[in-house]
Design a protein around this motif. Structure first.
Motif, PDB file in Angstrom:
ATOM      1  N   GLY A 219       0.818  -1.200   0.000  1.00 27.03           N
ATOM      2  CA  GLY A 219       0.000   0.000   0.000  1.00 27.03           C
ATOM      3  C   GLY A 219       0.854   1.251   0.000  1.00 27.03           C
ATOM      4  N   ARG A 220       0.244   2.343   0.481  1.00 25.35           N
ATOM      5  CA  ARG A 220       0.941   3.627   0.487  1.00 25.35           C
ATOM      6  C   ARG A 220       2.266   3.554   1.246  1.00 25.35           C
ATOM      7  N   GLY A 221       2.298   2.686   2.238  1.00 23.80           N
ATOM      8  CA  GLY A 221       3.515   2.557   3.053  1.00 23.80           C
ATOM      9  C   GLY A 221       4.738   2.129   2.266  1.00 23.80           C
ATOM     10  N   ALA A 242      -1.988  -4.926  -4.657  1.00 28.93           N
ATOM     11  CA  ALA A 242      -1.801  -3.559  -4.165  1.00 28.93           C
ATOM     12  C   ALA A 242      -3.129  -2.961  -3.730  1.00 28.93           C
ATOM     13  N   THR A 243      -3.036  -1.876  -2.970  1.00 27.28           N
ATOM     14  CA  THR A 243      -4.231  -1.092  -2.648  1.00 27.28           C
ATOM     15  C   THR A 243      -4.467  -0.099  -3.792  1.00 27.28           C
ATOM     16  N   ARG A 244      -5.624   0.538  -3.712  1.00 29.72           N
ATOM     17  CA  ARG A 244      -5.948   1.508  -4.759  1.00 29.72           C
ATOM     18  C   ARG A 244      -5.019   2.712  -4.727  1.00 29.72           C
ATOM     19  N   VAL A 245      -4.574   3.083  -3.532  1.00 36.60           N
ATOM     20  CA  VAL A 245      -3.627   4.201  -3.449  1.00 36.60           C
ATOM     21  C   VAL A 245      -2.392   3.882  -4.300  1.00 36.60           C
ATOM     22  N   ALA A 256      -3.499  -4.954 -10.547  1.00 33.42           N
ATOM     23  CA  ALA A 256      -3.047  -5.496  -9.255  1.00 33.42           C
ATOM     24  C   ALA A 256      -3.918  -5.020  -8.086  1.00 33.42           C
ATOM     25  N   GLN A 257      -4.877  -4.130  -8.376  1.00 28.31           N
ATOM     26  CA  GLN A 257      -5.672  -3.554  -7.273  1.00 28.31           C
ATOM     27  C   GLN A 257      -6.643  -4.572  -6.678  1.00 28.31           C
ATOM     28  N   ILE A 258      -6.569  -4.684  -5.359  1.00 26.54           N
ATOM     29  CA  ILE A 258      -7.467  -5.598  -4.630  1.00 26.54           C
ATOM     30  C   ILE A 258      -8.475  -4.762  -3.870  1.00 26.54           C
ATOM     31  N   GLY A 259      -9.744  -5.140  -3.925  1.00 31.17           N
ATOM     32  CA  GLY A 259     -10.732  -4.429  -3.125  1.00 31.17           C
ATOM     33  C   GLY A 259     -12.057  -4.290  -3.826  1.00 31.17           C
ATOM     34  N   GLN A 260     -12.877  -3.436  -3.267  1.00 30.81           N
ATOM     35  CA  GLN A 260     -14.251  -3.273  -3.747  1.00 30.81           C
ATOM     36  C   GLN A 260     -14.301  -2.924  -5.223  1.00 30.81           C
ATOM     37  N   THR A 261     -13.366  -2.089  -5.665  1.00 33.02           N
ATOM     38  CA  THR A 261     -13.348  -1.700  -7.075  1.00 33.02           C
ATOM     39  C   THR A 261     -12.183  -2.342  -7.820  1.00 33.02           C
ATOM     40  N   GLY A 262     -11.671  -3.423  -7.256  1.00 31.26           N
ATOM     41  CA  GLY A 262     -10.589  -4.151  -7.914  1.00 31.26           C
ATOM     42  C   GLY A 262     -10.869  -5.641  -7.894  1.00 31.26           C
ATOM     43  N   VAL A 275      -0.261  -1.377   4.389  1.00 30.56           N
ATOM     44  CA  VAL A 275      -1.680  -1.344   4.004  1.00 30.56           C
ATOM     45  C   VAL A 275      -2.476  -1.046   5.272  1.00 30.56           C
ATOM     46  N   SER A 276      -3.322  -0.005   5.241  1.00 30.69           N
ATOM     47  CA  SER A 276      -4.032   0.358   6.482  1.00 30.69           C
ATOM     48  C   SER A 276      -5.192  -0.583   6.782  1.00 30.69           C
ATOM     49  N   GLY A 277      -5.767  -1.192   5.723  1.00 34.08           N
ATOM     50  CA  GLY A 277      -6.927  -2.070   5.948  1.00 34.08           C
ATOM     51  C   GLY A 277      -8.227  -1.304   5.873  1.00 34.08           C
ATOM     52  N   VAL A 279     -11.906  -0.112   4.608  1.00 33.18           N
ATOM     53  CA  VAL A 279     -13.042  -1.007   4.345  1.00 33.18           C
ATOM     54  C   VAL A 279     -13.146  -1.374   2.866  1.00 33.18           C
ATOM     55  N   HIS A 280     -12.803  -0.439   1.981  1.00 32.43           N
ATOM     56  CA  HIS A 280     -12.895  -0.748   0.544  1.00 32.43           C
ATOM     57  C   HIS A 280     -11.864  -1.799   0.131  1.00 32.43           C
ATOM     58  N   HIS A 281     -10.734  -1.819   0.812  1.00 33.37           N
ATOM     59  CA  HIS A 281      -9.722  -2.837   0.509  1.00 33.37           C
ATOM     60  C   HIS A 281     -10.134  -4.172   1.131  1.00 33.37           C
ATOM     61  N   VAL A 294       1.903  -6.155   8.191  1.00 33.34           N
ATOM     62  CA  VAL A 294       3.103  -5.451   8.648  1.00 33.34           C
ATOM     63  C   VAL A 294       2.803  -3.969   8.507  1.00 33.34           C
ATOM     64  N   ASN A 295       2.751  -3.261   9.632  1.00 30.99           N
ATOM     65  CA  ASN A 295       2.380  -1.849   9.583  1.00 30.99           C
ATOM     66  C   ASN A 295       3.071  -1.129  10.735  1.00 30.99           C
ATOM     67  N   SER A 296       3.549   0.075  10.465  1.00 35.80           N
ATOM     68  CA  SER A 296       4.278   0.810  11.500  1.00 35.80           C
ATOM     69  C   SER A 296       3.339   1.430  12.539  1.00 35.80           C
ATOM     70  N   ASP A 313       8.529  -1.233  10.532  1.00 36.11           N
ATOM     71  CA  ASP A 313       8.787  -0.650   9.214  1.00 36.11           C
ATOM     72  C   ASP A 313       8.926  -1.792   8.198  1.00 36.11           C
ATOM     73  N   LEU A 314       8.102  -1.764   7.174  1.00 38.15           N
ATOM     74  CA  LEU A 314       8.121  -2.875   6.215  1.00 38.15           C
ATOM     75  C   LEU A 314       9.487  -3.057   5.571  1.00 38.15           C
ATOM     76  N   PHE A 315      10.238  -1.948   5.439  1.00 40.48           N
ATOM     77  CA  PHE A 315      11.544  -2.048   4.788  1.00 40.48           C
ATOM     78  C   PHE A 315      12.569  -2.755   5.678  1.00 40.48           C
TER      79      PHE A 315
HETATM   80  C1  LIG Z   1     -15.648   4.142  -3.753  1.00 39.72           C
HETATM   81  C2  LIG Z   1     -14.274   3.749  -3.307  1.00 39.72           C
HETATM   82  C3  LIG Z   1     -13.773   2.543  -3.750  1.00 39.72           C
HETATM   83  C4  LIG Z   1     -12.501   2.148  -3.318  1.00 39.72           C
HETATM   84  N1  LIG Z   1     -12.017   0.946  -3.759  1.00 39.72           N
HETATM   85  C5  LIG Z   1     -10.832   0.515  -3.278  1.00 39.72           C
HETATM   86  C6  LIG Z   1     -10.314  -0.762  -3.637  1.00 39.72           C
HETATM   87  O1  LIG Z   1     -10.898  -1.505  -4.441  1.00 39.72           O
HETATM   88  N2  LIG Z   1      -9.142  -1.159  -3.116  1.00 39.72           N
HETATM   89  C7  LIG Z   1      -8.440  -0.377  -2.229  1.00 39.72           C
HETATM   90  O2  LIG Z   1      -7.379  -0.814  -1.774  1.00 39.72           O
HETATM   91  N3  LIG Z   1      -8.900   0.832  -1.898  1.00 39.72           N
HETATM   92  C8  LIG Z   1     -10.064   1.292  -2.400  1.00 39.72           C
HETATM   93  N4  LIG Z   1     -10.486   2.529  -2.060  1.00 39.72           N
HETATM   94  C9  LIG Z   1      -9.591   3.394  -1.266  1.00 39.72           C
HETATM   95  C10 LIG Z   1      -9.629   3.038   0.208  1.00 39.72           C
HETATM   96  O3  LIG Z   1     -10.725   3.691   0.822  1.00 39.72           O
HETATM   97  C11 LIG Z   1      -8.322   3.441   0.909  1.00 39.72           C
HETATM   98  O4  LIG Z   1      -8.078   4.796   0.680  1.00 39.72           O
HETATM   99  C12 LIG Z   1      -7.106   2.648   0.456  1.00 39.72           C
HETATM  100  O5  LIG Z   1      -7.371   1.259   0.499  1.00 39.72           O
HETATM  101  C13 LIG Z   1      -5.938   2.931   1.375  1.00 39.72           C
HETATM  102  O6  LIG Z   1      -4.787   2.397   0.820  1.00 39.72           O
HETATM  103  P1  LIG Z   1      -3.482   2.176   1.700  1.00 39.72           P
HETATM  104  O7  LIG Z   1      -3.798   1.211   2.792  1.00 39.72           O
HETATM  105  O8  LIG Z   1      -2.399   1.839   0.756  1.00 39.72           O
HETATM  106  O9  LIG Z   1      -3.163   3.633   2.232  1.00 39.72           O
HETATM  107  P2  LIG Z   1      -3.345   4.292   3.676  1.00 39.72           P
HETATM  108  O10 LIG Z   1      -4.731   4.137   4.167  1.00 39.72           O
HETATM  109  O11 LIG Z   1      -2.786   5.651   3.575  1.00 39.72           O
HETATM  110  O12 LIG Z   1      -2.428   3.418   4.627  1.00 39.72           O
HETATM  111  C14 LIG Z   1      -1.054   3.324   4.503  1.00 39.72           C
HETATM  112  C15 LIG Z   1      -0.573   2.500   5.698  1.00 39.72           C
HETATM  113  O13 LIG Z   1       0.820   2.287   5.595  1.00 39.72           O
HETATM  114  C16 LIG Z   1       1.390   2.354   6.879  1.00 39.72           C
HETATM  115  N5  LIG Z   1       2.810   2.651   6.701  1.00 39.72           N
HETATM  116  C17 LIG Z   1       3.373   3.801   6.246  1.00 39.72           C
HETATM  117  N6  LIG Z   1       4.712   3.653   6.143  1.00 39.72           N
HETATM  118  C18 LIG Z   1       4.996   2.360   6.510  1.00 39.72           C
HETATM  119  C19 LIG Z   1       6.171   1.600   6.594  1.00 39.72           C
HETATM  120  N7  LIG Z   1       7.389   2.106   6.250  1.00 39.72           N
HETATM  121  N8  LIG Z   1       6.117   0.329   7.046  1.00 39.72           N
HETATM  122  C20 LIG Z   1       4.934  -0.225   7.403  1.00 39.72           C
HETATM  123  N9  LIG Z   1       3.751   0.471   7.308  1.00 39.72           N
HETATM  124  C21 LIG Z   1       3.781   1.741   6.870  1.00 39.72           C
HETATM  125  C22 LIG Z   1       0.616   3.433   7.579  1.00 39.72           C
HETATM  126  O14 LIG Z   1       0.686   3.269   8.990  1.00 39.72           O
HETATM  127  C23 LIG Z   1      -0.801   3.196   7.051  1.00 39.72           C
HETATM  128  O15 LIG Z   1      -1.540   2.340   7.901  1.00 39.72           O
HETATM  129  C24 LIG Z   1     -11.749   2.971  -2.469  1.00 39.72           C
HETATM  130  C25 LIG Z   1     -12.271   4.187  -2.049  1.00 39.72           C
HETATM  131  C26 LIG Z   1     -13.519   4.568  -2.469  1.00 39.72           C
HETATM  132  C27 LIG Z   1     -14.066   5.883  -1.986  1.00 39.72           C
END
Ligand SMILES: Cc1cc2nc3c(=O)[nH]c(=O)nc-3n(C[C@H](O)[C@H](O)[C@H](O)COP(=O)(O)OP(=O)(O)OC[C@H]3O[C@@H](n4cnc5c(N)ncnc54)[C@H](O)[C@@H]3O)c2cc1C
Length: 331
Positions: A219-221, A242-245, A256-262, A275-277, A279-281, A294-296, A313-315
């Motif tokens: 994910g974004r991390g 991957a997450t949508r981000v 590679a997107q996993i989730g409600q729209t993947g 990956v934050s977890g 609800v859409h993911h 694995v999340n910081s 830290d995932l790295f």
């Molecule tokens: C209608 C709609 C549909 C959507 N469909 C999807 C979908 O299909 N799939 C999907 O994934 N999302 C979807 N989303 C987006 C979803 O709501 C979230 O925004 C997205 O899943 C968050 O992605 P993320 O976990 O990568 O990012 P974030 O929520 O920003 O989380 C990043 C995480 O990384 C952690 N982190 C940061 N640095 C590190 C590090 N060095 N080591 C370890 N951890 C670290 C942080 O603590 C944080 O928990 C949708 C949103 C909407 C509105």
């Protein structure tokens, strides 16, 4: 009652069956019961013979080898007409297929043509006491589990990869599937779009995301660096998701997107890093067998559904995990 159950035999251009198709054969045997039969539907002119013994070991007694002339069966209107023809020929009661984007579209078209009831993304399928086909699926981003009974004579159920554990028939009694050739004259309507060019993807040794037993997700991390995830995935024979981000940032392809729209995945092992977890993911992965996060951030919502969690830290964590697995593997 006609208890013929058709299984769509998704296969690669080499003729190799796609992962998880045999799980459908197992589910089909249970639905067909003692008096019924499991038939495969092979659409396309790829070599079928190598797949026949394995289909026989999984209880498939007949394979309908469907060709569609000049029409490309990779186009869903063509596939739907091929399936409609086999349903018409066999009077089948149930059609099972893997829950992929293409098959969902073909299933909708099949339902329009036949009046069938369709359930997609099924996590389980069975007959209830009244003999109705009942499918279980999660809805509303994974927050509810529903059971849906199909009320029409024909049930079309698209089953998620990994939902069923495939079983051989008795090793002493494999079947020798009979091959029935079927040439379908596809309508002009189904061929309004033609494939004019195809470029194969660069081959990857990793399994398909939708059917992999192990999925490593970033994910974004990751901040765009999927290197540690790819190294882990390669060590344990997993796919990378991957997450949508991450896909919206262009760090990895949208497929590679996993989730409600993947893509919806239900691997035996899901590893999420950075990956934050949300609800859409979660809607696309929480049916996974074992979830490792694995999340910081110790408050990250993914820890609510994780079986194993590492706050870090995932790295730092992933390379150590990969190294330890490599050490264990090499004894
Ligand atoms: C209608 C709609 C549909 C959507 N469909 C999807 C979908 O299909 N799939 C999907 O994934 N999302 C979807 N989303 C987006 C979803 O709501 C979230 O925004 C997205 O899943 C968050 O992605 P993320 O976990 O990568 O990012 P974030 O929520 O920003 O989380 C990043 C995480 O990384 C952690 N982190 C940061 N640095 C590190 C590090 N060095 N080591 C370890 N951890 C670290 C942080 O603590 C944080 O928990 C949708 C949103 C909407 C509105």
């Amino acid at each position: 009652m006609n208890a013929t159950v058709l299984v769509l035999l998704d296969h690669a251009e080499t003729g190799a069956l796609r992962g998880n198709v045999l799980e459908l054969a197992t589910a089909a045997r249970d639905l067909a019961g003692d008096g019924g039969a499991v038939h495969g539907v092979w659409v396309g002119d790829e070599p079928l013979d190598p797949a026949l013994p394995v289909l026989g070991r999984h209880g498939v007694s007949v394979v309908h080898a469907v060709t569609t002339g000049d029409a490309d069966p990779r186009l869903t209107p063509v596939l739907a007409e091929a399936l409609t023809a086999v349903v018409g020929d066999t009077g089948a009661a149930v059609v099972l297929a893997l829950s992929t984007f293409e098959n969902k579209e073909a299933a909708a078209r099949l339902a329009l043509a036949t009046g069938a009831g369709v359930v997609t993304d099924a996590a389980a399928v069975e007959r209830d006491a009244d003999g109705r086909v009942v499918a279980t699926k999660t809805v509303l981003a994974g927050t509810w589990t529903t059971r849906c009974a199909v009320r029409t004579d024909l049930a079309v159920v698209l089953v998620k990869a990994g939902a069923v554990v495939s079983r051989h028939v008795d090793a002493e009694a494999p079947l020798a599937p009979e091959v029935q050739a079927c040439e379908v004259a596809v309508s002009e309507r189904a061929t309004r779009v033609r494939v004019v060019e195809r470029t194969p993807q660069a081959p990857s040794d990793r399994p398909d995301l939708g059917s992999a037993d192990v999925v490593v997700v970033g994910g974004r991390g990751t901040e765009g660096d999927f290197g540690p995830l790819e190294a882990l995935a390669d060590e344990i024979g997993g796919a990378v998701g991957a997450t949508r981000v991450a896909t919206d940032e262009g760090w990895i392809g949208h497929e590679a997107q996993i989730g409600q729209t993947g893509v919806t995945v239900s691997p035996r092992l899901y590893v999420g890093a950075g990956v934050s977890g949300a609800v859409h993911h979660r809607g696309g992965m929480q049916a996974s067998g074992t979830i490792v996060a694995v999340n910081s951030d110790p408050e990250a919502p993914i820890f609510e559904i994780a079986d194993y969690g590492v706050v870090g830290d995932l790295f730092a964590v992933l390379p150590q995990l990969t190294e330890e697995l490599r050490r264990l593997r090499n004894g």
